[in-house]
Design a protein around this motif. Sequence first.
Motif, PDB file in Angstrom:
ATOM      1  N   VAL A   1       0.783  -1.250  -0.138  1.00  0.00           N
ATOM      2  CA  VAL A   1      -0.023   0.090   0.026  1.00  0.00           C
ATOM      3  C   VAL A   1       0.719   1.219  -0.127  1.00  0.00           C
ATOM      4  CG1 VAL A   1      -1.977  -1.091   1.143  1.00  0.00           C
ATOM      5  CG2 VAL A   1      -0.081   0.267   2.555  1.00  0.00           C
ATOM      6  N   PHE A   2       0.196   2.303  -0.330  1.00  0.00           N
ATOM      7  CA  PHE A   2       0.766   3.695  -0.299  1.00  0.00           C
ATOM      8  C   PHE A   2      -0.430   4.718   0.239  1.00  0.00           C
ATOM      9  CE2 PHE A   2      -0.900   3.265  -4.640  1.00  0.00           C
ATOM     10  CZ  PHE A   2      -1.580   4.547  -4.920  1.00  0.00           C
ATOM     11  N   LEU A   3      -0.095   5.629   0.784  1.00  0.00           N
ATOM     12  CA  LEU A   3      -1.116   6.797   1.058  1.00  0.00           C
ATOM     13  C   LEU A   3      -0.978   7.866   0.439  1.00  0.00           C
ATOM     14  CD1 LEU A   3      -1.902   7.649   4.644  1.00  0.00           C
ATOM     15  CD2 LEU A   3      -1.102   9.513   3.147  1.00  0.00           C
ATOM     16  N   LYS A   4      -2.240   8.330  -0.301  1.00  0.00           N
ATOM     17  CA  LYS A   4      -2.475   9.535  -0.786  1.00  0.00           C
ATOM     18  C   LYS A   4      -3.056  10.602   0.097  1.00  0.00           C
ATOM     19  CE  LYS A   4      -5.462   9.492  -4.220  1.00  0.00           C
ATOM     20  NZ  LYS A   4      -6.263   9.394  -5.039  1.00  0.00           N
ATOM     21  N   ALA A   5      -2.362  11.934  -0.099  1.00  0.00           N
ATOM     22  CA  ALA A   5      -3.056  13.022   0.748  1.00  0.00           C
ATOM     23  C   ALA A   5      -3.596  14.017  -0.216  1.00  0.00           C
ATOM     24  CB  ALA A   5      -2.078  13.421   2.001  1.00  0.00           C
ATOM     25  N   GLN A   6      -4.627  14.843   0.081  1.00  0.00           N
ATOM     26  CA  GLN A   6      -4.975  15.555  -0.755  1.00  0.00           C
ATOM     27  C   GLN A   6      -5.691  17.171   0.013  1.00  0.00           C
ATOM     28  OE1 GLN A   6      -8.054  14.333  -3.660  1.00  0.00           O
ATOM     29  NE2 GLN A   6      -8.197  16.351  -4.889  1.00  0.00           N
ATOM     30  N   VAL A   7      -5.182  18.178  -0.512  1.00  0.00           N
ATOM     31  CA  VAL A   7      -5.729  19.254  -0.092  1.00  0.00           C
ATOM     32  C   VAL A   7      -6.094  20.017  -1.167  1.00  0.00           C
ATOM     33  CG1 VAL A   7      -5.582  21.480   1.475  1.00  0.00           C
ATOM     34  CG2 VAL A   7      -4.377  19.306   2.154  1.00  0.00           C
TER      35      VAL A   7
ATOM     36  N   GLN B   1     -10.419  20.321   3.480  1.00  0.00           N
ATOM     37  CA  GLN B   1      -9.949  19.341   4.317  1.00  0.00           C
ATOM     38  C   GLN B   1      -8.835  18.710   3.582  1.00  0.00           C
ATOM     39  OE1 GLN B   1     -13.488  17.300   5.360  1.00  0.00           O
ATOM     40  NE2 GLN B   1     -13.899  18.800   6.929  1.00  0.00           N
ATOM     41  N   LEU B   2      -8.159  18.023   4.826  1.00  0.00           N
ATOM     42  CA  LEU B   2      -7.149  16.962   4.422  1.00  0.00           C
ATOM     43  C   LEU B   2      -7.757  15.654   4.221  1.00  0.00           C
ATOM     44  CD1 LEU B   2      -3.972  16.045   4.266  1.00  0.00           C
ATOM     45  CD2 LEU B   2      -3.954  15.886   6.556  1.00  0.00           C
ATOM     46  N   VAL B   3      -7.747  15.183   3.128  1.00  0.00           N
ATOM     47  CA  VAL B   3      -8.306  13.976   2.640  1.00  0.00           C
ATOM     48  C   VAL B   3      -7.128  12.797   2.470  1.00  0.00           C
ATOM     49  CG1 VAL B   3      -9.639  12.620   1.070  1.00  0.00           C
ATOM     50  CG2 VAL B   3     -10.188  15.006   1.482  1.00  0.00           C
ATOM     51  N   LEU B   4      -7.168  11.944   3.429  1.00  0.00           N
ATOM     52  CA  LEU B   4      -6.107  10.587   3.657  1.00  0.00           C
ATOM     53  C   LEU B   4      -6.800   9.554   2.772  1.00  0.00           C
ATOM     54  CD1 LEU B   4      -4.784  11.005   6.987  1.00  0.00           C
ATOM     55  CD2 LEU B   4      -3.971  12.114   4.905  1.00  0.00           C
ATOM     56  N   THR B   5      -6.089   9.019   1.868  1.00  0.00           N
ATOM     57  CA  THR B   5      -6.534   7.627   1.342  1.00  0.00           C
ATOM     58  C   THR B   5      -5.591   6.699   0.982  1.00  0.00           C
ATOM     59  OG1 THR B   5      -8.243   9.012  -0.107  1.00  0.00           O
ATOM     60  CG2 THR B   5      -7.645   6.824  -0.917  1.00  0.00           C
ATOM     61  N   VAL B   6      -5.771   5.356   1.738  1.00  0.00           N
ATOM     62  CA  VAL B   6      -4.810   4.261   1.690  1.00  0.00           C
ATOM     63  C   VAL B   6      -5.350   3.506   0.492  1.00  0.00           C
ATOM     64  CG1 VAL B   6      -3.845   2.281   2.797  1.00  0.00           C
ATOM     65  CG2 VAL B   6      -4.458   4.533   4.092  1.00  0.00           C
TER      66      VAL B   6
ATOM     67  N   ASN C   1      -6.644  21.096  -4.611  1.00  0.00           N
ATOM     68  CA  ASN C   1      -6.163  20.570  -5.925  1.00  0.00           C
ATOM     69  C   ASN C   1      -4.712  20.006  -5.682  1.00  0.00           C
ATOM     70  OD1 ASN C   1      -4.917  22.799  -5.630  1.00  0.00           O
ATOM     71  ND2 ASN C   1      -5.206  23.278  -7.727  1.00  0.00           N
ATOM     72  N   GLN C   2      -4.213  20.016  -4.544  1.00  0.00           N
ATOM     73  CA  GLN C   2      -2.944  19.472  -4.116  1.00  0.00           C
ATOM     74  C   GLN C   2      -2.781  18.052  -3.758  1.00  0.00           C
ATOM     75  OE1 GLN C   2      -0.547  22.710  -1.745  1.00  0.00           O
ATOM     76  NE2 GLN C   2      -2.356  23.497  -1.554  1.00  0.00           N
ATOM     77  N   ILE C   3      -2.601  17.337  -4.532  1.00  0.00           N
ATOM     78  CA  ILE C   3      -2.080  15.797  -4.339  1.00  0.00           C
ATOM     79  C   ILE C   3      -0.760  15.326  -4.201  1.00  0.00           C
ATOM     80  CG2 ILE C   3      -2.808  13.605  -5.233  1.00  0.00           C
ATOM     81  CD1 ILE C   3      -5.013  14.883  -6.738  1.00  0.00           C
ATOM     82  N   LEU C   4      -0.695  14.660  -3.007  1.00  0.00           N
ATOM     83  CA  LEU C   4       0.753  14.105  -2.743  1.00  0.00           C
ATOM     84  C   LEU C   4       0.747  12.604  -2.532  1.00  0.00           C
ATOM     85  CD1 LEU C   4       2.633  16.969  -0.933  1.00  0.00           C
ATOM     86  CD2 LEU C   4       2.676  16.490  -3.287  1.00  0.00           C
ATOM     87  N   LYS C   5       1.671  11.827  -2.853  1.00  0.00           N
ATOM     88  CA  LYS C   5       1.613  10.497  -2.468  1.00  0.00           C
ATOM     89  C   LYS C   5       3.082   9.983  -1.919  1.00  0.00           C
ATOM     90  CE  LYS C   5      -1.258   9.300  -6.397  1.00  0.00           C
ATOM     91  NZ  LYS C   5      -1.340   8.300  -7.824  1.00  0.00           N
ATOM     92  N   THR C   6       2.914   9.212  -0.741  1.00  0.00           N
ATOM     93  CA  THR C   6       4.102   8.530  -0.442  1.00  0.00           C
ATOM     94  C   THR C   6       4.465   7.371  -1.373  1.00  0.00           C
ATOM     95  OG1 THR C   6       2.944   6.754   0.777  1.00  0.00           O
ATOM     96  CG2 THR C   6       2.996   8.714   1.887  1.00  0.00           C
TER      97      THR C   6
ATOM     98  N   GLU D   1       7.534   9.426   5.838  1.00  0.00           N
ATOM     99  CA  GLU D   1       7.561  10.367   4.940  1.00  0.00           C
ATOM    100  C   GLU D   1       6.939  11.754   5.232  1.00  0.00           C
ATOM    101  OE1 GLU D   1       7.113   9.398   0.727  1.00  0.00           O
ATOM    102  OE2 GLU D   1       7.723   7.327   1.219  1.00  0.00           O
ATOM    103  N   ASP D   2       7.697  12.857   4.684  1.00  0.00           N
ATOM    104  CA  ASP D   2       6.774  14.084   5.009  1.00  0.00           C
ATOM    105  C   ASP D   2       6.194  14.683   3.759  1.00  0.00           C
ATOM    106  OD1 ASP D   2       7.536  14.579   7.569  1.00  0.00           O
ATOM    107  OD2 ASP D   2       9.278  15.879   7.257  1.00  0.00           O
ATOM    108  N   LEU D   3       4.959  14.927   3.797  1.00  0.00           N
ATOM    109  CA  LEU D   3       4.325  15.618   2.713  1.00  0.00           C
ATOM    110  C   LEU D   3       3.668  16.983   3.041  1.00  0.00           C
ATOM    111  CD1 LEU D   3       1.664  12.943   1.997  1.00  0.00           C
ATOM    112  CD2 LEU D   3       4.168  13.053   0.925  1.00  0.00           C
ATOM    113  N   ILE D   4       4.018  17.916   2.342  1.00  0.00           N
ATOM    114  CA  ILE D   4       4.182  19.287   2.526  1.00  0.00           C
ATOM    115  C   ILE D   4       2.902  20.081   1.398  1.00  0.00           C
ATOM    116  CG2 ILE D   4       5.419  21.583   2.749  1.00  0.00           C
ATOM    117  CD1 ILE D   4       6.337  19.284   4.644  1.00  0.00           C
ATOM    118  N   PHE D   5       2.033  20.747   2.125  1.00  0.00           N
ATOM    119  CA  PHE D   5       0.971  21.509   1.217  1.00  0.00           C
ATOM    120  C   PHE D   5       1.031  22.894   1.859  1.00  0.00           C
ATOM    121  CE2 PHE D   5      -0.400  17.147   2.189  1.00  0.00           C
ATOM    122  CZ  PHE D   5      -0.889  16.831   0.690  1.00  0.00           C
TER     123      PHE D   5
END
Length: 796
Positions: free
Chosen positions: A240-246, A280-285, A248-253, A267-271
């Motif tokens: 698995v990996f984690l996807k974070a979205q704020v 909102q911060l949307v976390l998706t695994v 229209n900003q989308i970052l993935k581990t 890992e650090d994800l910066i927005f």
Amino acid sequence: MSSQAPSNHQDDFKLKDTSPQLGERWPHGGIRGGGGWISSDRVTSTYDLVEQMYYLYVRVVKARDLPTNTVTGSCDPYVEVKLGNYKGKTQHFEKKTNPEWNQVFAFSKEKIQSSDLEVFVREREMVARDDYLGKVVFDMNEVPTRVPPDSPLAPQWYRLEDQRGESKTKGEIMVAVWMGTQADEAFPEAWHSDAATVRGEGVYSVRSKVYVSPKLWYLRVNVIEAQDVESQDKSQLPQVFLKAQVGNQILKTKACPTRTPNPFWNEDLIFVVAEPFEEQLVLTVENKVSPSKDELVGRRSLPLNIFERRLDHRAVHSRWFNLEKFGFGILEGDRRQELKFSTRVHLRACLEGAYHVLDESTMYISDQRPTARQLWKQPIGILEVGILSAQGLLPMKTKDGRGTSDAYCVAKYGQKWVRTRTIVDSFNPKWNEQYTWEVYDPCTVITLGVFDNCHLGRNEKPGSGGGPGKDSRIGKVRIRLSTLETDRIYTNAYPLLVLQPSGMKKMGELQLAVRFTCLSLANMIYLYGHPLLPKMHYLHPFTVNQLDSLRYQAMNIVAVRLGRAEPPLRKEVVEYMLDVDSHMWSMRRSKANFFRIVSLFSGVISMSKWLGEVCHWKNPITSILVHVLLFILICYPELILPTIFLYMFLIGIWNYRYRSRHPPHMDTKLSWAEAVHPDELDEEFDTFPTSKSQEIVRMRYDRLRSVAGRIQTVVGDMATQGERFQALLSWRDPRATSLFIIFCLIAAVVLYVTPFKIVFLVSGLYLLRHPRFRSKMPSVPSNFFRRLPARADSML
């Protein structure tokens, strides 16, 4: 073939001195100069960097006991203010005999064509002409003059007169009339005779306004681990990996390298987020089932205000969050089981104060303060800018078959944006508006841009430089504060230059008056040794790619938020002021940067040429003087460092005569804009991705390969020289290394037994020896160094 600009145009691209008739130190009410930004105990509020412009102000407050229509029995009143050929109208009210307008009209004194001011009260009719309800006439010779900070003039009730000038039995209007300047508090919101032809919603876009950039924060999300991750396919463990979205900003581990139900990332994800927080911060695994297919495992939305705000480097506590699973039943029992055995994510998130360097190009920083006001220092100065006028503007669109321009100016420094009023249908607009900023760091830049207003609600055809619905660019000016002398007023006309597909074009001149006032010289001197950014920037630095991404997102956020103001500061204006496209590839910019590097080494090259002439006795007198200086330094070695610093001091004193007398401005030669190839300009203005034909793209790709090949060769040569230095002691060439270490042993013994003065003297005499003792063949050390092996022969 390069398109060289004509020589007679080069003078037009230069800065010019002006001598405007600036007003004396006359006070103002604080709104125009940004009085809400600067307290009265720091600087005396003045309005002396612009020319005084007098206006006749008419404040229409309200009316009472208006007569009703004999047919409808109601009254739909509005007020028309008439002065000569200029007419201004208030909004109309339906079925109201006691309306309240509270609207101000401003008529330029220069354009007053009548000795009487007429204020008409009319009733709006849908079919026939508007019905006349009454009027009030004012003699211009009896109008009082008001100078802030005097209190506003009190409005009075006036009985309405009929068309013959006799008082009517019913109906009164409350009006205040006075003569004032642009420093009056009523100036920004007033209806102006300069924009008398603007109707509808366009009236709001012609007024001067002050905007504030949104408060930016970093959202740092440290994704640590997850637990109890289940795949839909029970036969294999998930990867698995984690996807974070704020927004229209989308970052993935990165995907966890091993298949496990308890993945670990750290890992650090910066927005970049803006206050007030709307996203909102949307976390998706997600589970990587195959290289082209990802499977959703769980999801969770978190409001941003639950995260703590970190102002220093203290640790942030980590937290576990349960994810909402998908693909299960909808019965109540299934939901309870889902929450009890749900996937959990372990992360550490906080809001850190972003620096306003993010919302602009790194080359033109206007603010380096953190977001948190608790970390702000005291201001060290005051920046005052008088936006006087523009001269010789080119037509930006056509109206009724003729060219016209509706120009306004935007200035940006720090968090504060200002926008002057729009001067309609003028190639020589006069704004004469003054604004003030607090300065926290002198090594910053203020940016001013001139634009053509395309949102006036008229049927106009945009000309060069813009498209339908977009304000056209007329030009831009940047001024670095550190290049300004304190307490001096700079009055200059800056050329407004725009690079177009057809080449460099001068769109006019912008006349400014600038003054930088120092509040504390000690604090200013202290800043030169102080770090540019707060401590957190250096304790937790970002990579270059992170900074580029964050800056791009910050620019988008600022553009969206300012576009939601009323009137909006539109996206095309904000992007142009922030140089949003400065990171795009440009052959012209690459050439300009290359020649900037070459100019940096011009001094070193000149010094080496001079030393070569001395060594080859081109000028015997100079060579003899250098020999004398060499003997003096050998006899008194303690004078070497003092002599070097004394020379630098004397050079600095000598260069004081040639210091710049003007603030910096756009340099067309430095930008390589005067001799740029037309095809290179066409490439620079191409869309991304490209919209050109395949043949043009192939040609440009081949040209890019050619340029990149030369760069590759230069970089390879530099690497070769460095690898040869490494080869001296690396035994890649055993014989060369043996010779070098034997030489080092002999040199160590000789230098040990020989006084340093003698060694230095012999070396200097050998370097300065007469040409008859020189050979045209390369020296022994040069031959030895060139024979050393590099790693180029190991490359494919």
